[in-house]
Design an enzyme around this catalytic site. Structure first.
Site, PDB file in Angstrom:
ATOM      1  N   ARG A  17       0.813  -1.220   0.000  1.00 30.24           N
ATOM      2  CA  ARG A  17       0.000   0.000   0.000  1.00 30.24           C
ATOM      3  C   ARG A  17       0.848   1.273   0.000  1.00 30.24           C
ATOM      4  O   ARG A  17       0.330   2.368  -0.232  1.00 30.24           O
ATOM      5  CB  ARG A  17      -0.958  -0.006   1.205  1.00 30.24           C
ATOM      6  CG  ARG A  17      -2.191  -0.863   0.945  1.00 30.24           C
ATOM      7  CD  ARG A  17      -3.059  -0.966   2.169  1.00 30.24           C
ATOM      8  NE  ARG A  17      -2.522  -1.912   3.138  1.00 30.24           N
ATOM      9  CZ  ARG A  17      -2.950  -2.027   4.401  1.00 30.24           C
ATOM     10  NH1 ARG A  17      -3.905  -1.229   4.836  1.00 30.24           N
ATOM     11  NH2 ARG A  17      -2.416  -2.910   5.201  1.00 30.24           N
ATOM     12  N   TYR A 373      34.848  25.241  -6.816  1.00 34.64           N
ATOM     13  CA  TYR A 373      34.742  24.092  -7.718  1.00 34.64           C
ATOM     14  C   TYR A 373      35.251  24.477  -9.092  1.00 34.64           C
ATOM     15  O   TYR A 373      34.792  25.458  -9.689  1.00 34.64           O
ATOM     16  CB  TYR A 373      33.278  23.663  -7.774  1.00 34.64           C
ATOM     17  CG  TYR A 373      32.998  22.411  -8.548  1.00 34.64           C
ATOM     18  CD1 TYR A 373      33.708  21.233  -8.297  1.00 34.64           C
ATOM     19  CD2 TYR A 373      32.009  22.381  -9.528  1.00 34.64           C
ATOM     20  CE1 TYR A 373      33.442  20.071  -9.000  1.00 34.64           C
ATOM     21  CE2 TYR A 373      31.728  21.218 -10.232  1.00 34.64           C
ATOM     22  CZ  TYR A 373      32.448  20.074  -9.966  1.00 34.64           C
ATOM     23  OH  TYR A 373      32.171  18.928 -10.665  1.00 34.64           O
TER      24      TYR A 373
END
Ligand code: UD1
Ligand code: CA
Length: 501
Positions: A17, A373
């Protein structure tokens, strides 16, 4: 109390369910898998051994549990033949010896250790089985607890219950404590002659009584034993958990929540006295907040250690590896990741601080970005104590700014700045007398001209208006501006590589 305790956690349900690719019991409440909540409660109630009974694909479930208890036993119930059959899948764990055996459901994550401890205490008091009961709003579907003079006589499953039995509102929560020395004998006698043809754990009660053993039920609060079968029930359990955590924060921990219902905590959030949390704050996992810190509205915080007296937000995002030392500040629209702020350091507006270390009392100006980065790797930015970083500065990592250094506004810093130095890395300003007024007037005239052309074209023939007067205008503007711009003096400012993001 040197009694050994074994907890058997039943997790063999299919969980269809939930309509999920994941096992039901791995779905999270307050950021922690349901089964791990159950393990935490079992552990807090003094369990020495944990055994998980799973269905066929239980590896992920056991893996999750072993993050808390690496010695967790794993037993597979090949066929789902009932709750007693499931418990007996862990027969070897019971045989290994335990004074108290707790049986728990993995999809019932709010069970409290205090309640489990009461069940154990009932075994110490001489009962062979202690069943945890509760009074649900609607008892239908639950096993009914049939009592007389404080003793539990039987549990009747809903499908097998008479009308009179169905009127009983005291129900079986499913959690049970069994005395280790008689558990296997009792469980071994359970058959499957009932409406569902299953081996019911609940039959243990009558079997134990026939053997002259004493059986009792204790009552838990209904919220504790709420089970999760679908996403709506998951959300309801989450809401209960949050509600209780907020109360604990306010009542026991001395934390001010201005609008408690809008604050979401994680299973491991640690709060101190006199912390103030404004509305609409989300705590992800791994957050500790020190005394007197203020978390302003609409902040999202995870993996952060916040010292006393720190101010965060509004609208701040703190991510994994953030450490804010005493009296520091992260203001609005700032994101901080894997970075530390020294005592009294401030990053007050619109900044990204990632993979960085900022010294005590340093002020980082608005719009400062650590360019950590380069597209493949992350690099560190280190800023010393007492430094000043001007607004709109890009710090292209790896880069180090010394103690007491001063970085001019709008700089793109690619090289280290020594302690005490001034660094400016930007184009020098060009000012031309009267040129601004000329441009404004010319633009205004061009705009008026374009409007006149459009008007007369429209009066003549609408289709002709597509002759785009605007194009002519902008082409002319560009021609006029270009040589001007190329004549502007180029400043000697050294250019760094393209900014990393
Ligand atoms: C069970 C109780 C009932 C109680 C109710 C509370 C029995 C016979 N009945 O009924 O008295 O009121 O819980 O919610 O115990 N499970 C297995 N393997 C199996 C069968 C079940 O691991 O073969 C696990 C399920 O995953 C679940 C738990 O045991 O976590 C309960 O099973 P379920 O079938 O839902 O029992 P109920 O009919 O709800
Ligand atoms: Ca059930």
């Amino acid at each position: 109390m040197a009694r050994r305790c074994l907890s058997i956690i039943l997790a063999a349900g299919e969980g269809t369910r939930m309509k999920s690719a994941r096992s039901k019991v791995l779905h999270e409440v307050a950021g922690l898998a349901m089964v791990r909540h159950v393990v935490a409660a079992a552990a807090a109630a003094g369990s020495d051994t944990i055994a998980v009974v799973s269905g066929k694909d239980g590896e992920a479930v056991v893996e999750a549990v072993r993050r808390d208890r690496d010695d967790t036993g794993h037993y597979v119930q090949e066929e789902r033949l009932g709750t007693a059959h499931a418990v007996l899948a862990a027969r070897a764990a019971i045989e290994a010896g335990a004074d108290d055996v707790l049986v728990l459901f993995a999809d019932t994550p709010l069970i409290r250790p205090e309640t489990l401890a009461r069940a154990r205490a009932s075994l110490i008091a001489g009962n062979a089985i202690c069943v945890i009961g509760f009074r649900p709003q609607n008892p239908s579907g639950y096993g009914r607890l049939i009592e007389r003079d404080g003793e539990l006589l039987a549990i009747r499953e809903d499908k097998d219950a008479s009308e009179a039995e169905k009127a009983i509102d005291f129900c079986n929560a499913g959690v049970m404590a069994l005395a280790g020395d008689t558990a296997l004998a009792v469980l071994g006698e359970i058959g499957n002659a009932n409406a569902k043809g299953e081996y019911y754990l609940t039959d243990a009660i009558e079997i134990a009584r026939r053997a002259g053993l004493k059986v009792r039920a204790i009552e838990a609060e209904a919220f504790e034993v709420a089970g999760v079968n679908n996403r709506a029930e998951l959300a309801a359990v989450e809401a209960t958990w949050q509600e209780r955590r907020r109360r604990r924060a306010m009542i026991e921990e001395g934390v001010t929540l201005i609008a408690p219902e809008t604050v979401t905590f994680s299973h491991d959030t640690r709060l101190s006295r006199d912390v103030v949390v404004e509305p609409n704050v989300v705590f992800g996992p791994g957050v500790a907040v020190g005394e007197g810190a203020v978390i302003h509205a609409f902040s999202h915080i995870a993996g952060a250690t916040i010292a006393p007296g720190v101010s965060v937000g509004p609208f701040a995002r703190l991510r994994e590896g953030t450490e804010l030392l005493e009296g520091s500040k992260v203001g609005n629209f700032c994101e901080v990741k894997n970075a530390s702020l020294g005592e009294g350091a401030k990053v007050s507006h619109l900044s990204y601080i990632g993979d960085a270390e900022i010294g005590a009392a340093t002020n980082v100006g608005a719009g400062t970005i650590t360019c950590n980065y380069d597209g493949s790797r992350k690099h560190r930015t280190v800023i010393g104590a007492g430094a000043f970083i001007g607004s709109d500065t890009s710090l292209v990592a790896p880069v180090t700014i010394g103690d007491g250094a001063y970085v001019g506004t709008g700089s793109v810093i690619t090289d280290d700045v020594p302690a005490g130095a001034l660094a400016i890395a930007r184009e020098r300003q060009v000012t031309k007398e009267d040129r601004g007024r000329q441009i404004i007037e010319r633009n205004r005239a061009a705009k008026a001209g374009a409007a006149d052309t459009a008007k007369s074209a429209k009066a003549a023939k609408p289709a002709r208006a597509a002759r785009a007067p605007g194009e002519t205008k902008s082409a002319r503007t560009e021609k006029a501006e270009k040589p001007e711009q190329s004549r502007e003096p180029r400043q000697g400012a050294r250019r760094g590589p393209p900014s990393r993001s």
